[in-house]
Write an enzyme that holds these catalytic residues in place. Structure first.
Site, PDB file in Angstrom:
ATOM      1  N   HIS A 119      -2.411  64.387 -14.995  1.00  0.00           N
ATOM      2  CA  HIS A 119      -1.448  65.148 -15.816  1.00  0.00           C
ATOM      3  C   HIS A 119      -2.032  66.469 -16.317  1.00  0.00           C
ATOM      4  O   HIS A 119      -1.331  67.234 -16.984  1.00  0.00           O
ATOM      5  CB  HIS A 119      -0.983  64.321 -17.016  1.00  0.00           C
ATOM      6  CG  HIS A 119      -0.287  63.053 -16.643  1.00  0.00           C
ATOM      7  ND1 HIS A 119       0.859  63.041 -15.867  1.00  0.00           N
ATOM      8  CD2 HIS A 119      -0.567  61.749 -16.916  1.00  0.00           C
ATOM      9  CE1 HIS A 119       1.243  61.777 -15.690  1.00  0.00           C
ATOM     10  NE2 HIS A 119       0.408  60.978 -16.303  1.00  0.00           N
TER      11      HIS A 119
ATOM     12  N   ASP B 175      -1.216  51.107 -12.925  1.00  0.00           N
ATOM     13  CA  ASP B 175      -0.125  50.848 -13.880  1.00  0.00           C
ATOM     14  C   ASP B 175       1.191  50.459 -13.204  1.00  0.00           C
ATOM     15  O   ASP B 175       2.181  50.193 -13.885  1.00  0.00           O
ATOM     16  CB  ASP B 175       0.065  52.006 -14.877  1.00  0.00           C
ATOM     17  CG  ASP B 175      -0.101  53.379 -14.270  1.00  0.00           C
ATOM     18  OD1 ASP B 175      -0.219  53.469 -13.028  1.00  0.00           O
ATOM     19  OD2 ASP B 175      -0.092  54.368 -15.024  1.00  0.00           O
TER      20      ASP B 175
END
Ligand code: OKP
Ligand code: ZN
Length: 316
Positions: free
Chosen positions: A137, A260
């Site tokens: 990110h 995840d």
């Protein structure tokens, strides 16, 4: 397989993130990496290496000077117990800086670059970069989503001096930072499978219409699936991603490896089992490319060790 690990990551130990303005415990904790390390240490076929030190010039080429200086200074200014999530250099409220953040984020870059270097030297055909804080990110001038510097991006950029590089991002979340860094480049392909940004973090990017710009047009591929989609749907998306990688004919593969998508992840989840991650890994092996695995997210502490083992055992 070779694993690169540096205990310096322990210095970044955020306690809270701001969720909708409310201080909430951060799931991006040091025990994520420590539990994977313990579990992989049980596998006897692995070699371990501490990272070499790369200069700021080598390691920070993808990030802007003002951003780098901001992170260095704010991190050194904070004393033990203090955390900060507001500045001109953040795109959300999920990247708490504390006193150890600079050292840890900088060491994660060394870890990724050492992995890239080992791959180039042919030390092994697959290298696991066991790093945190994660990176996908982080963009040229911003942090966000637990990420400060783009580890996988730095490794891909380093490898790109020696051939064509494909980045395959299988973290649950779209790697908006990685996309931004390579959006106008045709020598590095970015392919990501992630949860629908219309309702999942990072919200602002990751739509399928984002396909690159200028020279980079056609070299960014976003594949969107829904939360809890399950293996049937995910495996089709994964096949599509592998086809894009194969078509590009890369010399090196960098995998942004997030866990995840695992069914019991506390903040995400595609409904994937540990065995499904093994299937993902053996498909990656079939590509036959020198492969760098760079750790991104994954927050189900109890399963992370087994997930990493499953990846390593199917790729070695
Ligand atoms: C980082 B990586 C949760 C709100 C959003 C930010 C997620 C960052 C994910 N309460 N949290 O891609 O795993
Ligand atoms: Zn993620």
């Amino acid at each position: 397989m070779l694993v690169i690990y540096d205990p310096t990551h322990l210095l970044h130990n955020p306690t809270t993130e701001l969720y909708d303005g409310v201080a909430t415990p951060s799931p991006e904790t040091p025990d994520r990496i420590e539990t994977i390390k313990k579990s992989l240490e049980e596998l006897l076929q692995l070699c371990w290496k501490n990272p070499d030190n790369f200069s700021d010039e080598e390691a920070l080429t993808l990030h802007s000077k003002p951003y780098i200086e901001y992170l260095r200074e704010s991190s050194s200014r904070l004393v033990k117990g203090q955390e900060c999530v507001t500045s001109n250099f953040i795109h959300d409220t999920y990247a708490p800086i504390s006193n150890g953040t600079w050292a840890a984020a900088r060491s994660a870059l060394n870890t990724a670059l050492t992995g890239a270097q080992s791959l180039l030297q042919g030390d092994d055909n697959a290298v696991y970069v066991l790093c945190r804080p994660p990176g996908h990110h982080a963009g040229d001038a911003y942090m966000g989503g637990y990420c400060f510097f783009n580890n996988a991006g730095a490794a891909a950029n380093y490898l790109s001096a020696h051939g064509r590089v494909a980045i395959l991002d299988i973290d649950y979340h779209h790697g908006n930072g990685t996309q931004q860094l390579f959006y106008e480049r045709s020598d590095v392909l970015y392919v990501s499978i992630h949860a629908n940004p219309a309702n999942q973090y990072p919200y602002t990017n990751g739509f399928e219409a984002e396909t690159g710009l200028g020279k980079g047009l056609g070299f960014n591929k976003n594949i969107v699936v829904e939360k809890y989609c399950g293996w049937d749907i995910y495996s089709h998306a994964f096949t599509e991603a592998l086809e894009a990688v194969t078509q590009f004919k890369p010399d090196y593969l960098v995998v942004s490896l997030g866990f995840d998508g695992y069914k019991d992840d506390p903040i995400a989840g595609f409904g994937l089992s540990i065995e499904n991650f093994g299937q993902i890994s053996s498909e990656i092996k079939k590509l036959g490319l020198p492969t760098l695995l760079v750790q991104e997210g994954g927050y189900c502490i109890e399963a992370l060790g087994d997930l990493a083992k499953e990846i390593v055992e199917n790729l070695s």
